[in-house]
Design an enzyme around this catalytic site. Structure first.
Site, PDB file in Angstrom:
ATOM      1  N   ARG A   1       0.854  -1.199   0.000  1.00  0.00           N
ATOM      2  CA  ARG A   1       0.000   0.000   0.000  1.00  0.00           C
ATOM      3  C   ARG A   1       0.892   1.252   0.000  1.00  0.00           C
ATOM      4  O   ARG A   1       0.637   2.220  -0.713  1.00  0.00           O
ATOM      5  CB  ARG A   1      -0.928   0.010   1.229  1.00  0.00           C
ATOM      6  CG  ARG A   1      -1.981  -1.089   1.212  1.00  0.00           C
ATOM      7  CD  ARG A   1      -3.076  -0.847   2.240  1.00  0.00           C
ATOM      8  NE  ARG A   1      -2.619  -0.852   3.612  1.00  0.00           N
ATOM      9  CZ  ARG A   1      -2.508  -1.932   4.391  1.00  0.00           C
ATOM     10  NH1 ARG A   1      -2.841  -3.131   3.917  1.00  0.00           N
ATOM     11  NH2 ARG A   1      -2.080  -1.847   5.633  1.00  0.00           N
TER      12      ARG A   1
ATOM     13  N   GLU B   1     -20.883  14.144   0.747  1.00  0.00           N
ATOM     14  CA  GLU B   1     -20.928  13.077  -0.262  1.00  0.00           C
ATOM     15  C   GLU B   1     -21.885  11.946   0.090  1.00  0.00           C
ATOM     16  O   GLU B   1     -21.470  10.902   0.573  1.00  0.00           O
ATOM     17  CB  GLU B   1     -19.532  12.473  -0.461  1.00  0.00           C
ATOM     18  CG  GLU B   1     -19.512  11.462  -1.604  1.00  0.00           C
ATOM     19  CD  GLU B   1     -18.327  10.504  -1.553  1.00  0.00           C
ATOM     20  OE1 GLU B   1     -17.589  10.517  -0.558  1.00  0.00           O
ATOM     21  OE2 GLU B   1     -18.170   9.745  -2.506  1.00  0.00           O
TER      22      GLU B   1
ATOM     23  N   LYS C   1     -19.810  16.553  -3.229  1.00  0.00           N
ATOM     24  CA  LYS C   1     -19.265  15.488  -4.077  1.00  0.00           C
ATOM     25  C   LYS C   1     -20.375  14.525  -4.476  1.00  0.00           C
ATOM     26  O   LYS C   1     -20.590  13.505  -3.819  1.00  0.00           O
ATOM     27  CB  LYS C   1     -18.144  14.764  -3.332  1.00  0.00           C
ATOM     28  CG  LYS C   1     -17.525  13.631  -4.135  1.00  0.00           C
ATOM     29  CD  LYS C   1     -16.182  13.244  -3.594  1.00  0.00           C
ATOM     30  CE  LYS C   1     -15.666  11.976  -4.196  1.00  0.00           C
ATOM     31  NZ  LYS C   1     -14.300  11.679  -3.798  1.00  0.00           N
TER      32      LYS C   1
ATOM     33  N   SER D   1     -16.443   9.460  -9.775  1.00  0.00           N
ATOM     34  CA  SER D   1     -16.572   8.835 -11.106  1.00  0.00           C
ATOM     35  C   SER D   1     -17.500   7.625 -11.088  1.00  0.00           C
ATOM     36  O   SER D   1     -18.088   7.283 -12.131  1.00  0.00           O
ATOM     37  CB  SER D   1     -15.201   8.460 -11.675  1.00  0.00           C
ATOM     38  OG  SER D   1     -14.509   7.564 -10.844  1.00  0.00           O
ATOM     39  N   GLY D   2     -17.637   6.949  -9.958  1.00  0.00           N
ATOM     40  CA  GLY D   2     -18.683   5.949  -9.774  1.00  0.00           C
ATOM     41  C   GLY D   2     -18.670   4.730 -10.681  1.00  0.00           C
ATOM     42  O   GLY D   2     -19.707   4.116 -10.867  1.00  0.00           O
ATOM     43  N   GLY D   3     -17.535   4.399 -11.290  1.00  0.00           N
ATOM     44  CA  GLY D   3     -17.484   3.202 -12.134  1.00  0.00           C
ATOM     45  C   GLY D   3     -17.620   3.507 -13.616  1.00  0.00           C
ATOM     46  O   GLY D   3     -17.621   2.600 -14.447  1.00  0.00           O
TER      47      GLY D   3
END
Ligand code: 13P
Length: 394
Positions: free
Chosen positions: A90, A220, A262, A305-307
């Site tokens: 990470r 958001e 957002k 962007s949500g996919g």
């Protein structure tokens, strides 16, 4: 508690900040009007961080890199390129992101997971310091993850209101200047929306806690794109959600000039047969949703962007900026900035530079899109591939 590691914040320099710590008064003052002067008690929030919040919000309301994947989500991303979910992996990936040369020319803020806020790069420099040197304002994901919502239709709810004020103060001291609170709404909520006042009340209280401690909250409530519904249904749900959210933010006297919004984009559901052009998406978002629900006092609308595919997210943002808007309309993308970058890296040290180039390419494309100047020329087939994953969470 760790001491601040800011060398020179893009928003506030360290001396100014340290001085401010000792001078600040208790954060909220309450003004009560005489009953004869007003029909009810009027409470006015006057947080001591107000000026700074407004300044931070304006600075960050430009272009945000969301790199706040929880360790579990980061693990899934690493798994997709065949890497184990270890702290070292990470750290290597986050180092790659924040050290991308000239990232600060196309990114104004970066949202971090708690581990990253306290983490160093592989070369031992604090990640927060690297960001500040790049001219990027560090932000922090403040919620404590999702849990099932009892009695709901497989809905989830995010934890983290308890202790938020003291956590926010500690994050500020560590260098964070803005914060994201991340509840998720899926479709089942639309039917029971009016019964979920507690959800919005949490929002109001949470945002007061953040602002009182110097953090600009990012509002958001993500409405998941999962579903076969058309774009009109998405708009209907989004309109209800935003009406409620802003009602409770106003009720709690949240400083609108010191928040960012957002939203997920209003589009057809990811499993819908209906397709919408960027022009239609732009019209539904800016004209039908945002202008009807969001006060112009809010400085920035930073879409997730949500996919969507990398290119789709950029094209839609570009279309929303073809006409003037009362707020700055821009991006706070995670997948749509990082996807090609992650795949290009693949965990190989020799691919770090190529991966950083891929990140900068997307950041530059979206920088143009938030000005309405993106042409879409020369994009790879990979960047046009959708990234939708059913039930995806952070
Ligand atoms: P995506 O852009 O991948 O949807 O990420 C959204 C997000 O909220 C991360 O903080």
């Amino acid at each position: 508690m760790a001491s601040a590691s800011l060398k020179s914040s893009p928003v506030l320099d360290k001396l100014e900040w340290v001085k401010g710590q000792s001078l600040r008064q208790p954060s909220v003052s309450v003004v009560r009007c005489h009953p004869t002067a007003a029909p009810s008690t009027l409470t006015i929030r006057a947080a001591s961080y107000s000026d700074e919040l407004v300044k931070t919000a304006k600075t960050v309301a430009s272009r945000i890199l969301a790199m706040d994947e929880s360790n579990a989500t980061c693990g899934k991303r690493l798994d997709s390129i065949g890497l184990e979910n270890t702290e070292a992996n990470r750290q290597a990936y986050r180092t790659l992101l924040v050290t991308a040369p000239e990232l600060g020319k196309c990114i104004s803020g970066a949202i971090l997971f708690e581990e990253t806020l306290y983490q160093s790069t592989v070369d031992g420099e604090k990640i927060v310091d690297v960001l500040v040197k790049q001219g990027i304002v560090p932000g922090i994901k403040v919620d404590k993850g999702l849990v099932p919502l009892p009695g709901s239709n497989n809905e989830s709810w995010c934890q983290g209101l308890d202790g938020l004020a003291s956590r926010a103060a500690a994050y500020y001291q560590q260098g964070a200047r803005f914060a994201q609170w991340y509840p998720i709404l899926a479709w089942g909520w639309a039917e029971t929306l009016m019964d979920l006042r507690c959800f919005y009340i949490d929002f109001g209280l949470g945002f007061c806690n953040m602002q009182d401690n110097g953090l600009v909250p990012i509002v958001e409530p993500e409405i998941l794109l999962d579903g076969e519904n058309g774009i009109d249904r998405t708009l209907e749900v989004a309109q209800k959600v935003w009406a409620e959210v802003f009602f409770y933010l106003a009720e709690n006297n949240v400083l609108f000039e010191g928040i960012l919004l957002k939203p997920s984009m209003v589009t057809p559901g990811a499993e819908s047969k209906e397709k919408a052009s960027p022009e239609k998406v732009a019209d539904y978002n800016t004209v039908s949703l945002l202008k009807r629900r969001i006060p112009p006092a809010v400085p920035g609308i930073m879409f997730l962007s949500g996919g969507q595919s990398e290119v789709e997210a950029t094209l839609n943002l570009n279309a929303m900026n073809q006409a003037p808007n009362p707020w700055h309309v821009s991006f706070s993308y995670a997948r749509a900035l990082q996807n090609t970058c992650l795949e290009t890296w693949g965990g190989r040290p020799e691919s770090v530079k190529a991966a950083q180039d891929a990140l900068i390419l997307r950041a530059k494309a979206n920088s143009l899109a938030q000005l309405g100047k993106y042409t879409g020329e020369g994009e790879s087939a990979e960047a046009k591939e959708g990234m939708f994953v059913k039930g995806y969470t952070y």
